[in-house]
Enzyme design. Structure first.
Site, PDB file in Angstrom:
ATOM      1  N   THR A 112      40.171  38.653  40.648  1.00  0.00           N
ATOM      2  CA  THR A 112      40.184  37.204  40.429  1.00  0.00           C
ATOM      3  C   THR A 112      39.864  36.454  41.711  1.00  0.00           C
ATOM      4  OG1 THR A 112      41.796  37.380  38.645  1.00  0.00           O
ATOM      5  CG2 THR A 112      41.633  35.260  39.744  1.00  0.00           C
ATOM      6  N   GLU A 124      45.563  39.716  32.997  1.00  0.00           N
ATOM      7  CA  GLU A 124      44.681  40.652  32.308  1.00  0.00           C
ATOM      8  C   GLU A 124      43.971  40.001  31.112  1.00  0.00           C
ATOM      9  OE1 GLU A 124      46.164  41.704  34.870  1.00  0.00           O
ATOM     10  OE2 GLU A 124      47.584  43.215  34.177  1.00  0.00           O
TER      11      GLU A 124
END
Length: 612
Positions: free
Chosen positions: A126, A403
Site C-alpha cells: 500500500t 487485504e
C-alpha cells in the site's frame, strides 16, 4: 447435543491443536494491560507474539502442507489479543507467506528465521496514493547492470509505503513492491526483499520510517510510513518465482501479461482474506461468549419488582443476540469449508478467490454487528476497555479495510461471477421448488430446503438483473462498461454478492448437517441453521413480497416461527457458548467472570492480579 462433537465441528481443525493453544494462553504474558503507554502496549503485543513463536505450534511453512493451521492460529489470536493477531498476520501471512509463495531455492534460508522472529518482516504494498489501483504504484525497483543490484526508490509523497505493520518498532526486513525497471523498460510490479534495520536495530541508510501514532484501536500494532531513497539491494533479493532478472541483466517471466503477473505476486492477499476472516471469527466467538455470559448473570427487574431476573431471559435480549449467534455459527461452518477448499482447491480453482472474498466480507461485517449489539446489550459495563468490546471493534474496522476494502471486494465477486458463468465454468444454482407456482402457495417457508431455495432465487434474480442492466446500458445506451459498473449499478452489485455469500453459507451448512450422525447434535445445528435462514429471508421480505415469491401470510408465519425458534435456542445457549472453543481463562474480562467479586476492590479498570 454431544458437546464435544459440537465443539469439534465449530473448531474445523484437528482437535488436538485446541489443547495446545489453551495451554499456551495460561502464560501470564497474555494478561492484558490497559492503563499503559503506547510503547508498553506495543511491547506487550510483541512479547505475546514471541510466546507464540517460541511454542512452535505454527510455522510459515504450514502454507505448504497444512494452511488450516495458519488460519487456526489467527482465530485464537483474534480471541485473545487483536493487536498480536494483527502483527502475526503480517509476519506469517503477508511477509512470511509471500516469501513462501514467491520463493525459489535461494530464499529457503528465511523460513526458520521467520518462524523464530530473527527475521521480522513487514509488507510494503500500500502507498499513500495507491491503497487501491496498486498496479499503478509509483515505487520503482530499477536494475543496475553494472553492479547487479536493484535500486528501490519512492520518488514522491504519494509513493511512500503506508500503514506498514511492524515497521516502527520490530521489523528488520520488508517485502517492497515496486515497478520493475530493466533496461529502461517497465516490467510491472514485483516483490523485493529489503533490509530496513541492521543487527543493532538501527534503520538502514536510505530508509526512512515515520511513526503513525495513535489509532482508533489496535495500538499494540506499530504502523508506520516508509520511504526508500535509492536503496540498493542484491539482485538475488528479488522474489523470483514468477519473474526474474538473470546475471546478464535480462528479464524473464513465463507470465507475459503484466496485470496477470501482478495478481500472482500479490497472491498473499487471497490467503490474507481468510486470515482476516479467521481473526474476526475468533473475535466473534469471544464477543458472543462475553455478552451472553454477562447477560446470564446480570440481574434485572422481575415480576416481583426485585432485581431477581437474569437479563438474558428478557425477550429483548434474546431477540437481539441469538439471531446473531445463529448467523455467526452458520458463517463459522461456511468459513471452515472455505478453509478446506483453500487447502485443496481442486474443482474450485475458478471460484476460490470469490469464496475467500465473500468469507472475509460476511464474517467481518457480522463481527462488527455482534460487537455493537453485545456492547449495547451489556450496558455501561460494555463500555469499559477491560471488557474487550472496544478492542474487538477496532479489529472489525481494520478487517473491513485490510487485504481489500469489503465493498470493493463485493465488486470483484460480482465481476468474477459474470465471468465464470459467461464462460460456463460455473452456473447459477438450481432451485428445487418453482418460485412462481409452488413457493407462493406455501404457508410455511421455514424448512431448510425452502429457505435455501429462497436464497437461491434472490441470487439468480440479482445476477440476471445485473447482466440485463449492463447489457442495456452498454449496448443500447452505448455507455462504457467501467462507468456502468462504477456509477450506475452499485446497489445491484452489492446485493448480488451478498446473496451469493448467504446462499453459499446455507448450502455449506446443509452439507455439513448431512455429515452429522448424532441426532441431538444434528437437531441443534438444524435449529441454528433455520434461524440463520429465516432471519436472512425476513430481512429481505420486501423483495420477496414485491416479486410475488412468498405470500404475506407466509412471511407472517415465518416471523412467528423465528420468535419460537429463538426461545428454543435460548434454552441450549449456555451449552453452546461453553463449547465454541473460547479460551475463557485467557479472556481476562470481568463481565465474563464474577464481575461482582471484581468490583469488591478498586482495580481501576485493570485485570492484572484481579479476582475474575
Amino acid at each position: 447435543m454431544n458437546k464435544q462433537e459440537f465443539a469439534d465441528i465449530i473448531f474445523g481443525d484437528k482437535p488436538e491443536k485446541r489443547a495446545k493453544w489453551f495451554e499456551l494462553f495460561k502464560d501470564p504474558v497474555f494478561v492484558p494491560k490497559w492503563n499503559v503507554t503506547l510503547e508498553q502496549t506495543r511491547e506487550d503485543a510483541y512479547q505475546m507474539l514471541k510466546k507464540v513463536t517460541d511454542a512452535k505450534i505454527v510455522s510459515v511453512t504450514d502454507f505448504l502442507h497444512d494452511p488450516t493451521n495458519i488460519f487456526t492460529a489467527h482465530e485464537f489470536l483474534g480471541q485473545v489479543n487483536p493487536s498480536t493477531g494483527t502483527k502475526f498476520t503480517v509476519q506469517f501471512n503477508l511477509f512470511g507467506g509471500t516469501v513462501v509463495g514467491l520463493h525459489t531455492e535461494r530464499h529457503k534460508y528465511l523460513f526458520p528465521k521467520i518462524d523464530n522472529l530473527s527475521v521480522i518482516g513487514c509488507f510494503c504494498l500500500t502507498e499513500l496514493g495507491y491503497g487501491n489501483n496498486a498496479v499503478k504504484m509509483e515505487t520503482t525497483s530499477t536494475y543496475d547492470d553494472s553492479k547487479k543490484e536493484f535500486i528501490v526508490h519512492t520518488p514522491t509523497v504519494l509513493s511512500q509505503k503506508y500503514w506498514i505493520t511492524n515497521s516502527v518498532c520490530h521489523a528488520n526486513y520488508a517485502i517492497v513492491f515496486g515497478q520493475t525497471i530493466v533496461k529502461d523498460k517497465n516490467e510491472g510490479v514485483n516483490a523485493f526483499l529489503v533490509r530496513i534495520r541492521d543487527e543493532k536495530g538501527q534503520v538502514m541508510p536510505g530508509v526512512k520510517i515515520v511513526e503513525m501514532g495513535q489509532k482508533l484501536g489496535l495500538n499494540g500494532v506499530d504502523n508506520g510510513a516508509l520511504y526508500f531513497d535509492k536503496v540498493r539491494i542484491p539482485r538475488e533479493n528479488m522474489l523470483n518465482k514468477y519473474a526474474d532478472v538473470d546475471e546478464s541483466g535480462k528479464f524473464h517471466s513465463d507470465t507475459k501479461n503484466i496485470p496477470s503477473r501482478f495478481f500472482k505476486v500479490t497472491e498473499r492477499l487471497v490467503s490474507g482474506r481468510l486470515c482476516i476472516a479467521s481473526l474476526a471469527m475468533g473475535g466473534t466467538r469471544s464477543c458472543l461468549y462475553i455478552g451472553i455470559k454477562y447477560a446470564m448473570q446480570r440481574m434485572g427487574v422481575g415480576e416481583s419488582g426485585l432485581s431477581d431476573t437474569p437479563i438474558f431471559k428478557y425477550q429483548l435480549q434474546q431477540n437481539a443476540i441469538l439471531p446473531l449467534l445463529a448467523r455467526s455459527i452458520a458463517l463459522n461452518i461456511s468459513h471452515n469449508r472455505t478453509k478446506q477448499i483453500f487447502a485443496n482447491p481442486q474443482g474450485h480453482e475458478h471460484e476460490l478467490l470469490m469464496m475467500c472474498c465473500i468469507d472475509k466480507c460476511l464474517v467481518v461485517w457480522n463481527f462488527d454487528k455482534v460487537i455493537t449489539t453485545c456492547r449495547e446489550r451489556s450496558g455501561g459495563q460494555g463500555y469499559l476497555a477491560c471488557n474487550r468490546f472496544g478492542d474487538y471493534l477496532a479489529l472489525a474496522h481494520a478487517g473491513m479495510t485490510a487485504e481489500g476494502d469489503n465493498r470493493v471486494l463485493m465488486i470483484k465477486i460480482a465481476k468474477d461471477m459474470m465471468t465464470n458463468i459467461g464462460s460456463k465454468k460455473s452456473a447459477l444454482p438450481a432451485m428445487q421448488f418453482c418460485p412462481k407456482n409452488q413457493i407462493p402457495q406455501f404457508h410455511d417457508i421455514t424448512s431448510l430446503e425452502t429457505l435455501l431455495d429462497l436464497l437461491k432465487f434472490r441470487e439468480i434474480y440479482n445476477f440476471n438483473s445485473l447482466v440485463q442492466q449492463i447489457q442495456h446500458k452498454t449496448k443500447t445506451e452505448k455507455k462504457p462498461q467501467f462507468n456502468v459498473l462504477m456509477f450506475e449499478v452499485s446497489d445491484i452489485i452489492q446485493n448480488l454478492s451478498t446473496s451469493y455469500g448467504e446462499r453459499q453459507a446455507m448450502q455449506f451448512c446443509i452439507d455439513k448437517l448431512a455429515q452429522i450422525s448424532h441426532v441431538p447434535t444434528k437437531q441443534t445445528f438444524e435449529l441454528i441453521f433455520r434461524i440463520y435462514g429465516i432471519d436472512s429471508v425476513l430481512r429481505e421480505s420486501g423483495f420477496y413480497l414485491s416479486e410475488g415469491v412468498v405470500s404475506a401470510q407466509a412471511v407472517k408465519n415465518a416471523h412467528g416461527s423465528l420468535i419460537k425458534l429463538i426461545k428454543d435456542l435460548a434454552v441450549i445457549t449456555p451449552d453452546i457458548i461453553e463449547n465454541m472453543n473460547v479460551p475463557v481463562h485467557a479472556l481476562h474480562t470481568p463481565i465474563a467472570g464474577d464481575y461482582v467479586k471484581y468490583n469488591e476492590e478498586p482495580y481501576f479498570g485493570e485485570v492484572v492480579n484481579a479476582k475474575l
